[in-house]
Scaffold this motif. Structure first.
Motif, PDB file in Angstrom:
ATOM      1  N   LEU A 162      -7.770 -60.981 -25.728  1.00  0.00           N
ATOM      2  CA  LEU A 162      -8.303 -59.627 -26.185  1.00  0.00           C
ATOM      3  C   LEU A 162      -8.006 -58.684 -24.488  1.00  0.00           C
ATOM      4  O   LEU A 162      -7.925 -57.670 -24.565  1.00  0.00           O
ATOM      5  N   ASP A 163      -8.031 -59.522 -23.358  1.00  0.00           N
ATOM      6  CA  ASP A 163      -7.715 -58.966 -22.373  1.00  0.00           C
ATOM      7  C   ASP A 163      -6.529 -58.371 -22.272  1.00  0.00           C
ATOM      8  O   ASP A 163      -5.878 -57.403 -21.559  1.00  0.00           O
ATOM      9  N   ARG A 164      -5.412 -59.176 -22.802  1.00  0.00           N
ATOM     10  CA  ARG A 164      -4.018 -58.671 -22.865  1.00  0.00           C
ATOM     11  C   ARG A 164      -3.935 -57.452 -23.731  1.00  0.00           C
ATOM     12  O   ARG A 164      -3.187 -56.472 -23.430  1.00  0.00           O
ATOM     13  N   ASP A 165      -4.583 -57.439 -25.117  1.00  0.00           N
ATOM     14  CA  ASP A 165      -4.370 -56.200 -25.883  1.00  0.00           C
ATOM     15  C   ASP A 165      -5.326 -56.215 -26.887  1.00  0.00           C
ATOM     16  O   ASP A 165      -5.193 -56.800 -28.104  1.00  0.00           O
ATOM     17  N   ALA A 166      -6.482 -55.863 -26.580  1.00  0.00           N
ATOM     18  CA  ALA A 166      -7.676 -55.900 -27.616  1.00  0.00           C
ATOM     19  C   ALA A 166      -7.330 -55.122 -28.787  1.00  0.00           C
ATOM     20  O   ALA A 166      -7.685 -55.597 -29.960  1.00  0.00           O
ATOM     21  N   SER A 167      -6.704 -54.051 -28.614  1.00  0.00           N
ATOM     22  CA  SER A 167      -6.278 -53.154 -30.091  1.00  0.00           C
ATOM     23  C   SER A 167      -5.664 -53.990 -30.858  1.00  0.00           C
ATOM     24  O   SER A 167      -5.777 -53.951 -31.872  1.00  0.00           O
ATOM     25  N   PHE A 168      -4.495 -54.695 -30.438  1.00  0.00           N
ATOM     26  CA  PHE A 168      -3.843 -55.492 -31.320  1.00  0.00           C
ATOM     27  C   PHE A 168      -4.674 -56.645 -31.868  1.00  0.00           C
ATOM     28  O   PHE A 168      -4.286 -56.871 -33.014  1.00  0.00           O
ATOM     29  N   VAL A 169      -5.448 -57.255 -31.110  1.00  0.00           N
ATOM     30  CA  VAL A 169      -5.910 -58.342 -31.634  1.00  0.00           C
ATOM     31  C   VAL A 169      -6.966 -58.013 -32.684  1.00  0.00           C
ATOM     32  O   VAL A 169      -6.961 -58.364 -33.966  1.00  0.00           O
ATOM     33  N   TRP A 170      -7.548 -56.782 -32.587  1.00  0.00           N
ATOM     34  CA  TRP A 170      -8.396 -56.284 -33.707  1.00  0.00           C
ATOM     35  C   TRP A 170      -7.483 -55.830 -34.945  1.00  0.00           C
ATOM     36  O   TRP A 170      -8.069 -55.851 -36.023  1.00  0.00           O
ATOM     37  N   THR A 171      -6.378 -55.419 -34.664  1.00  0.00           N
ATOM     38  CA  THR A 171      -5.597 -54.839 -35.923  1.00  0.00           C
ATOM     39  C   THR A 171      -5.004 -56.165 -36.609  1.00  0.00           C
ATOM     40  O   THR A 171      -5.233 -56.003 -37.875  1.00  0.00           O
ATOM     41  N   VAL A 172      -4.823 -57.211 -36.164  1.00  0.00           N
ATOM     42  CA  VAL A 172      -4.183 -58.335 -36.913  1.00  0.00           C
ATOM     43  C   VAL A 172      -5.289 -59.418 -36.974  1.00  0.00           C
ATOM     44  O   VAL A 172      -5.161 -60.212 -37.716  1.00  0.00           O
ATOM     45  N   ALA A 173      -6.738 -59.268 -36.393  1.00  0.00           N
ATOM     46  CA  ALA A 173      -7.502 -60.299 -36.679  1.00  0.00           C
ATOM     47  C   ALA A 173      -8.971 -59.821 -37.004  1.00  0.00           C
ATOM     48  O   ALA A 173      -9.816 -60.570 -36.729  1.00  0.00           O
ATOM     49  N   ALA A 174      -8.755 -58.827 -37.641  1.00  0.00           N
ATOM     50  CA  ALA A 174     -10.274 -58.491 -37.978  1.00  0.00           C
ATOM     51  C   ALA A 174     -10.739 -59.050 -39.468  1.00  0.00           C
ATOM     52  O   ALA A 174      -9.651 -59.531 -40.144  1.00  0.00           O
ATOM     53  N   GLN A 175     -11.712 -59.399 -39.488  1.00  0.00           N
ATOM     54  CA  GLN A 175     -12.262 -60.200 -40.730  1.00  0.00           C
ATOM     55  C   GLN A 175     -12.038 -59.414 -41.930  1.00  0.00           C
ATOM     56  O   GLN A 175     -12.188 -58.337 -41.728  1.00  0.00           O
ATOM     57  N   GLN A 176     -11.426 -59.933 -42.930  1.00  0.00           N
ATOM     58  CA  GLN A 176     -11.470 -59.238 -44.357  1.00  0.00           C
ATOM     59  C   GLN A 176     -12.873 -58.895 -44.691  1.00  0.00           C
ATOM     60  O   GLN A 176     -13.883 -59.910 -44.675  1.00  0.00           O
ATOM     61  N   GLY A 177     -13.111 -57.611 -45.130  1.00  0.00           N
ATOM     62  CA  GLY A 177     -14.365 -57.146 -45.557  1.00  0.00           C
ATOM     63  C   GLY A 177     -15.335 -57.132 -44.450  1.00  0.00           C
ATOM     64  O   GLY A 177     -16.521 -56.425 -44.765  1.00  0.00           O
ATOM     65  N   ASN A 178     -15.087 -57.245 -43.257  1.00  0.00           N
ATOM     66  CA  ASN A 178     -16.043 -57.079 -42.184  1.00  0.00           C
ATOM     67  C   ASN A 178     -15.177 -56.352 -40.879  1.00  0.00           C
ATOM     68  O   ASN A 178     -14.832 -57.349 -39.974  1.00  0.00           O
ATOM     69  N   PRO A 179     -14.595 -55.335 -40.700  1.00  0.00           N
ATOM     70  CA  PRO A 179     -13.736 -55.050 -39.835  1.00  0.00           C
ATOM     71  C   PRO A 179     -14.533 -54.847 -38.633  1.00  0.00           C
ATOM     72  O   PRO A 179     -13.850 -54.568 -37.442  1.00  0.00           O
ATOM     73  N   ASP A 180     -15.711 -55.249 -38.488  1.00  0.00           N
ATOM     74  CA  ASP A 180     -16.607 -55.079 -36.970  1.00  0.00           C
ATOM     75  C   ASP A 180     -16.518 -56.715 -36.293  1.00  0.00           C
ATOM     76  O   ASP A 180     -17.147 -56.787 -35.402  1.00  0.00           O
ATOM     77  N   ALA A 181     -15.833 -57.283 -37.152  1.00  0.00           N
ATOM     78  CA  ALA A 181     -16.049 -58.755 -36.704  1.00  0.00           C
ATOM     79  C   ALA A 181     -14.513 -59.271 -36.651  1.00  0.00           C
ATOM     80  O   ALA A 181     -13.790 -59.149 -37.567  1.00  0.00           O
ATOM     81  N   LEU A 182     -14.312 -60.354 -35.532  1.00  0.00           N
ATOM     82  CA  LEU A 182     -12.923 -60.880 -35.462  1.00  0.00           C
ATOM     83  C   LEU A 182     -13.153 -62.116 -36.429  1.00  0.00           C
ATOM     84  O   LEU A 182     -13.920 -62.810 -36.601  1.00  0.00           O
ATOM     85  N   ASP A 183     -11.866 -62.502 -36.841  1.00  0.00           N
ATOM     86  CA  ASP A 183     -11.869 -63.598 -37.763  1.00  0.00           C
ATOM     87  C   ASP A 183     -11.214 -64.851 -36.766  1.00  0.00           C
ATOM     88  O   ASP A 183     -10.243 -65.054 -36.520  1.00  0.00           O
ATOM     89  N   GLU A 184     -12.256 -65.768 -36.494  1.00  0.00           N
ATOM     90  CA  GLU A 184     -12.272 -66.449 -35.265  1.00  0.00           C
ATOM     91  C   GLU A 184     -11.523 -67.685 -35.572  1.00  0.00           C
ATOM     92  O   GLU A 184     -10.973 -68.326 -34.983  1.00  0.00           O
ATOM     93  N   VAL A 185     -11.706 -67.954 -36.826  1.00  0.00           N
ATOM     94  CA  VAL A 185     -10.870 -69.078 -37.496  1.00  0.00           C
ATOM     95  C   VAL A 185      -9.441 -68.874 -37.419  1.00  0.00           C
ATOM     96  O   VAL A 185      -8.646 -69.752 -36.931  1.00  0.00           O
ATOM     97  N   ALA A 186      -9.248 -67.593 -37.618  1.00  0.00           N
ATOM     98  CA  ALA A 186      -7.598 -67.156 -37.569  1.00  0.00           C
ATOM     99  C   ALA A 186      -7.037 -67.206 -36.180  1.00  0.00           C
ATOM    100  O   ALA A 186      -5.910 -67.467 -35.956  1.00  0.00           O
ATOM    101  N   ILE A 187      -7.953 -66.583 -35.229  1.00  0.00           N
ATOM    102  CA  ILE A 187      -7.636 -66.527 -33.770  1.00  0.00           C
ATOM    103  C   ILE A 187      -7.323 -68.227 -33.109  1.00  0.00           C
ATOM    104  O   ILE A 187      -6.347 -68.528 -32.527  1.00  0.00           O
ATOM    105  N   ASN A 188      -8.317 -69.014 -33.565  1.00  0.00           N
ATOM    106  CA  ASN A 188      -8.395 -70.318 -33.225  1.00  0.00           C
ATOM    107  C   ASN A 188      -7.125 -71.083 -33.581  1.00  0.00           C
ATOM    108  O   ASN A 188      -6.509 -71.978 -33.035  1.00  0.00           O
ATOM    109  N   ALA A 189      -6.573 -70.740 -34.971  1.00  0.00           N
ATOM    110  CA  ALA A 189      -5.661 -71.515 -35.553  1.00  0.00           C
ATOM    111  C   ALA A 189      -4.063 -70.865 -34.897  1.00  0.00           C
ATOM    112  O   ALA A 189      -3.306 -71.722 -34.500  1.00  0.00           O
TER     113      ALA A 189
END
Length: 145
Positions: free
Chosen positions: A13-40
């Motif tokens: 997030l510190d490096r590029d929050a916009s990119f993280v939100w683009t590629v890791a927003a939860q399906q069906g809930n764009p206001d939350a990050l997919d932490e499972v995908a990020i941790n993977a």
């Protein structure tokens, strides 16, 4: 043995929050990050980095800044790869990260952390090379062979 974590979700997030939100927003809930995908993606980055660090005892006692930057680039790549949204820039940064890891592996870059100790060479357990190109000398040895 616990694995060293080279980067965190906050690092991404510190490096590029916009990119993280683009590629890791939860399906069906764009206001939350997919932490499972990020941790993977972070785990994949760690595993990939470790394959290049055989000269160092793992886990590392500290994370050099170089490995943190490499881990971020690799994690971004794996996050973008989930839905085939790897851009030229993401691919270039991934390729650059792998080049850095190859330099570390080859000893062209130093991480500034202790390297694994090589076992001391002794006379026991050494293999001797025998010249197999010479014909057997059975007759000279009186048929012993």
């Amino acid at each position: 043995m616990s694995a060293t974590v080279y980067a965190s979700q906050q690092d991404l997030l510190d490096r590029d929050a916009s990119f993280v939100w683009t590629v890791a927003a939860q399906q069906g809930n764009p206001d939350a990050l997919d932490e499972v995908a990020i941790n993977a993606a972070l785990a994949d980055a760690t595993e990939e980095i470790n394959t290049f660090l055989s000269r160092y005892p793992l886990p590392l006692s500290s994370v050099p800044r170089t490995l943190n930057r490499v881990a971020i680039s690799i994690a971004f790549y794996w996050l973008a790869d989930r839905d085939s949204s790897v851009t030229d820039l993401v691919q270039k940064r991934y390729d650059d990260a792998i080049a850095i890891l190859k330099d570390i592996q080859a000893g062209r870059r130093d991480l500034g952390v202790p390297q694994a100790e090589k076992p001391k060479e002794t006379n026991t357990g050494k293999a001797e090379v025998i010249d197999a190109s010479r014909p057997p000398i059975r007759k000279q040895l009186g048929g012993v062979l």
